[in-house]
Design an enzyme around this catalytic site. Structure first.
Site, short mmCIF file in Angstrom:
data_model
loop_
_atom_site.label_atom_id
_atom_site.label_comp_id
_atom_site.label_asym_id
_atom_site.label_seq_id
_atom_site.Cartn_x
_atom_site.Cartn_y
_atom_site.Cartn_z
N ARG A 70 -9.85 -61.32 43.48
CA ARG A 70 -9.23 -62.50 42.87
C ARG A 70 -8.33 -63.18 43.89
NH1 ARG A 70 -5.64 -61.29 39.93
NH2 ARG A 70 -5.74 -59.02 39.96
N TYR A 198 -16.96 -64.21 42.95
CA TYR A 198 -16.49 -62.84 42.72
C TYR A 198 -15.75 -62.65 41.39
CZ TYR A 198 -14.85 -58.20 43.49
OH TYR A 198 -14.64 -56.86 43.35
N LYS A 207 -10.94 -62.94 32.87
CA LYS A 207 -9.52 -63.25 33.02
C LYS A 207 -9.21 -64.70 32.66
CE LYS A 207 -8.80 -59.08 33.94
NZ LYS A 207 -8.62 -58.33 35.14
N HIS A 227 -3.64 -57.65 28.99
CA HIS A 227 -4.39 -56.92 30.03
C HIS A 227 -4.26 -55.43 29.74
CE1 HIS A 227 -4.97 -56.23 34.67
NE2 HIS A 227 -6.13 -56.21 34.04
N SER A 249 -3.78 -54.46 37.76
CA SER A 249 -5.13 -54.32 38.31
C SER A 249 -5.22 -53.11 39.24
CB SER A 249 -5.50 -55.58 39.08
OG SER A 249 -5.42 -56.69 38.20
N CYS A 251 -4.85 -49.99 38.57
CA CYS A 251 -3.80 -48.99 38.33
C CYS A 251 -4.17 -48.02 37.22
CB CYS A 251 -2.47 -49.67 38.04
SG CYS A 251 -1.80 -50.48 39.51
N ASP A 276 -10.01 -53.08 29.73
CA ASP A 276 -9.32 -54.10 30.54
C ASP A 276 -8.55 -55.14 29.73
OD1 ASP A 276 -8.85 -55.01 33.28
OD2 ASP A 276 -10.07 -56.76 32.78
N ARG A 365 -16.93 -52.87 42.99
CA ARG A 365 -16.94 -52.77 41.53
C ARG A 365 -18.32 -52.37 41.00
NH1 ARG A 365 -11.92 -53.98 38.59
NH2 ARG A 365 -10.52 -54.48 40.32
P1 GTP Z 1 -8.76 -53.32 36.96
O1 GTP Z 1 -10.20 -53.21 36.60
O2 GTP Z 1 -8.54 -53.90 38.32
O3 GTP Z 1 -7.93 -54.02 35.95
O4 GTP Z 1 -8.22 -51.80 37.19
P2 GTP Z 1 -7.95 -50.53 36.26
O5 GTP Z 1 -6.54 -50.60 35.78
O6 GTP Z 1 -9.01 -50.35 35.24
O7 GTP Z 1 -7.98 -49.33 37.33
P3 GTP Z 1 -8.98 -48.08 37.49
O8 GTP Z 1 -8.96 -47.15 36.31
O9 GTP Z 1 -10.30 -48.60 37.90
O10 GTP Z 1 -8.29 -47.30 38.69
C1 GTP Z 1 -8.06 -47.88 39.95
C2 GTP Z 1 -7.93 -46.82 41.02
O11 GTP Z 1 -6.90 -45.91 40.68
C3 GTP Z 1 -9.20 -45.99 41.18
O12 GTP Z 1 -9.42 -45.78 42.55
C4 GTP Z 1 -8.89 -44.70 40.47
O13 GTP Z 1 -9.59 -43.62 41.02
C5 GTP Z 1 -7.37 -44.58 40.67
N1 GTP Z 1 -6.72 -43.86 39.54
C6 GTP Z 1 -6.94 -44.06 38.22
N2 GTP Z 1 -6.20 -43.21 37.46
C7 GTP Z 1 -5.48 -42.46 38.33
C8 GTP Z 1 -4.54 -41.39 38.16
O14 GTP Z 1 -4.19 -40.98 37.06
N3 GTP Z 1 -3.99 -40.86 39.30
C9 GTP Z 1 -4.35 -41.31 40.55
N4 GTP Z 1 -3.78 -40.74 41.60
N5 GTP Z 1 -5.26 -42.30 40.75
C10 GTP Z 1 -5.81 -42.87 39.66
C1 SPV Z 2 -8.52 -57.13 37.71
O1 SPV Z 2 -8.33 -57.57 38.86
O2 SPV Z 2 -7.57 -56.88 36.93
C2 SPV Z 2 -9.90 -56.85 37.24
C3 SPV Z 2 -11.02 -57.27 38.09
O3 SPV Z 2 -10.07 -56.32 36.15
S1 SPV Z 2 -11.35 -58.99 37.97
O4 SPV Z 2 -12.41 -59.17 36.98
O5 SPV Z 2 -11.80 -59.44 39.28
O6 SPV Z 2 -10.17 -59.69 37.52
MN MN Z 3 -8.13 -56.03 35.04
#
Ligand code: GTP
Ligand code: SPV
Ligand code: MN
Length: 580
Positions: A70, A198, A207, A227, A249, A251, A276, A365
């Site tokens: 983004r 993207y 979003k 979110h 994002s 996290c 999400d 992704r």
């Molecule tokens: P968006 O799709 O961007 O909104 O992200 P999201 O909040 O869904 O994040 P996601 O669950 O995909 O995690 C992002 C990164 O953090 C990945 O590389 C995970 O492996 C890592 N991660 C997720 N949960 C944990 C956790 O509890 N501990 C640690 N150390 N890493 C984590």
């Molecule tokens: C984020 O960035 O919080 C996502 C991926 O979930 S995107 O669809 O690119 O916003």
């Molecule tokens: Mn997101």
């Protein structure tokens, strides 16, 4: 196919005469349509095939190297009055924004196909759902929208019945960052996005619509567009309660939403509703109900492993679009954390060379239908949504923020949400690892002034007879060597369990100025290898460090001036006083 809806037909005609496509295709969302699109994309190099024996119907897309995340600095909220967008957004006057992007859209689809993509955010038969139409010249966007939304004929029928939809115009344009803009016109319920193919820049239902435009509609109509993940936690008695959690994002939302319980909590069962976005509505019973407006996951690939999340790992082994991952010599997708095989090519298609950085882009992704998740909740399609017991805010903070703490009431929870700070990630272009304020994980996504948004949160809470309890978590504390103090992933259920206990009025807690923390024996830590000193660090509040933090929160809130709700200021004063 076309439509009997005059407004839609007129808009498509107008866009076509301005952008000059070679042909127009109305998407019906069928499997046959998708097959044809995939073949075209394989033929022109938009998609690469992966080993179809081990990865059936999985494809790889490599986006332009300057178009991998983004772009918050090129994302604008275009309201008549700049203050309505607020200090949290980039602003441009609607006339100026239209003039600027319309110039870039002129003739941009010459020689290309214009796709009309009708979609519904939320279950087709839910009163909470909202429809939109995306016009795009990217078949990759169409294929992704088909997975991420209820796309096609059923959505078009609903649009024709309701005669209302969000208009989203998208073109990849020249993929030139100098000619890239993501414009939102909340008053017109429209979006114009050009220059990126993207994720969040281009899949306009996500979003742009479901957060930036929908947050404006939600404010007017008395609900919340957030979110947040939505997850059901079934305890050993068979009772399922639902939690909504807002983390910035990359996290941990996807991972928490499809968590795999650790052995010592094997009698628990997790049900994913969403990973999400959540649309939250006050119900007649005074509780808050959530639907997931999406129907797929656009998830971060790196870190998805058999050990960390076997649920997600299994889910992406068929019918998945991978974007910007590496490839093995056997033509399998590869990413950091896959823990088997090795990369031959990196995400740009170059021979893998560790000195060039990781094989998979950190923001690579997967796009996958939510139905492929073995733990997909049977209530995810329920038009009424699911009742929320707890709202959890979180951030990625190597220091300061404890593993978990609880707000005393909704007002305190709103301040807790407004104070969220987190290290920036690869999900957005720019520096990674810099702590910034990301209130309610909505900094990049709130389509209006945060001060008005917090006032709206307070109003929604005041209407709820049984509001969710509110918490803050941090899975990302580290020691001096950069090692995570908390194992995270499945073990996060240990924290969620305490949260659910607290919702019932049980679960032991110690009071501190910033909120209530679990006592040292309130968390189930059986079978867990975390040292006592790490647990002490995870469950303590350093008053001096927190006084600094609150000073910084105060300065941040002050930047919203007179628009800041007085109740939030009062809540801030209460906590500052207790801490001093
Ligand atoms: P968006 O799709 O961007 O909104 O992200 P999201 O909040 O869904 O994040 P996601 O669950 O995909 O995690 C992002 C990164 O953090 C990945 O590389 C995970 O492996 C890592 N991660 C997720 N949960 C944990 C956790 O509890 N501990 C640690 N150390 N890493 C984590
Ligand atoms: C984020 O960035 O919080 C996502 C991926 O979930 S995107 O669809 O690119 O916003
Ligand atoms: Mn997101």
């Amino acid at each position: 196919m076309t439509t009997g809806n005059q407004a839609l037909k007129q808009w498509v005609d107008d866009v076509a005469s301005h952008t000059r496509p070679e042909r127009i295709h109305w998407c019906d969302g069928s499997a046959a349509e998708n097959r044809a699109l995939v073949s075209e994309m394989l033929a022109d190099g938009t998609l690469h095939t992966l080993d179809q024996k081990r990865w059936p119907n999985c494809y790889l897309h490599r986006s332009a190297t300057n178009d991998v995340a983004r772009v918050e600095h090129l994302t604008f909220i275009c309201t008549e009055n700049e203050n309505d967008a607020g200090p949290n957004n980039n602003w441009m006057a609607p006339d100026e924004a239209h003039r600027l992007v319309d110039g870039l859209f002129a003739g941009c689809m010459k020689g290309r196909t214009l796709y009309v993509v009708p979609y519904c955010m939320g279950p087709i038969d839910s009163a909470y759902s909202r429809c939109g139409v995306e016009i795009t010249d990217s078949p990759y966007v169409v294929a992704n929208m088909r997975i991420m939304t209820r796309m096609g004929s059923a959505a078009l029928k609903r649009i024709e019945r309701e005669n209302s939809f969000v208009k989203g115009l998208h073109s990849t344009g020249e993929l030139d960052p100098e000619k890239r803009y993501i414009m939102h016109f909340p008053q017109e319920l429209s979006i114009k996005s050009i220059g990126s193919g993207y994720g969040g820049n281009a899949l306009l239902g996500k979003k742009c619509h479901a957060l930036r435009i929908a947050s404006n509609q939600a404010r007017q109509e008395g609900w919340l567009a957030e979110h947040m993940l939505i997850v059901g936690l079934q305890d050993p008695t068979g009772r399922t309660r639902y939690i909504a959690a807002a983390f910035p994002s990359a996290c941990g939302k996807t991972n928490l939403a499809m968590l795999v319980p650790p052995k010592s909590l094997a009698e628990w069962k997790i049900w994913t509703v969403g990973d999400d976005i959540a649309w939250l509505h006050p119900g007649d019973d005074g509780r808050l109900y959530a639907i997931n407006p999406e129907s797929g996951f656009f998830g971060v690939v790196p870190g998805t492993g058999r050990d960390t999340n076997c649920n997600a790992f299994d889910m992406i082994h068929h019918d998945t679009i991978f974007t910007n991952v590496g490839v093995t010599a056997d033509n399998e997708p590869w990413w950091e954390g896959r823990d088997e095989s090795a990369p031959a090519l990196d995400w740009q298609g170059r021979p893998f060379d560790a000195s060039n950085g990781p094989a998979a882009h950190p923001n690579s992704r997967f796009t996958v239908s939510a139905r492929q998740n073995a733990d997909y909740s049977p209530l995810a399609d329920d038009p009424r949504g699911v009742p929320i017991s707890a709202i959890v805010f979180g951030g990625r903070r190597r220091e300061l923020a404890p593993l978990v703490y609880q707000a005393r009431d909704w007002k305190h929870g709103v301040l807790m949400g407004a104070s969220v700070a987190s290290e920036t990630t690869a999900a957005a272009a720019g520096h990674v690892g810099v702590v910034r304020r990301d209130p309610m994980a909505m900094k990049p996504f709130c389509g209006y002034n945060f001060a008005d948004y917090w006032a709206h949160w307070l109003q929604v809470g005041a209407k709820l007879k049984n509001p969710p309890h509110m918490f803050h978590v941090n899975w990302f504390r580290r020691d001096g060597d950069g090692r995570f103090l908390w194992p995270g992933f499945g073990d996060n259920l240990r924290v969620l369990r305490w949260i659910l206990d607290r919702c019932e009025g049980t679960g032991e807690a110690t009071h501190t100025a910033i909120g209530d923390l679990p006592t040292s024996d309130a968390l189930n830590l059986s079978g867990l290898d975390v040292s006592q000193s790490d647990m002490d660090a995870l469950l303590s509040v350093n008053p001096a460090a927190w006084r600094d933090e609150l000073r910084s929160v105060g300065e941040y809130l002050d930047s919203y001036g007179d628009r800041l709700p007085p109740e939030l200021r009062a809540e801030y004063a209460r906590i500052t006083a207790e801490l001093s």
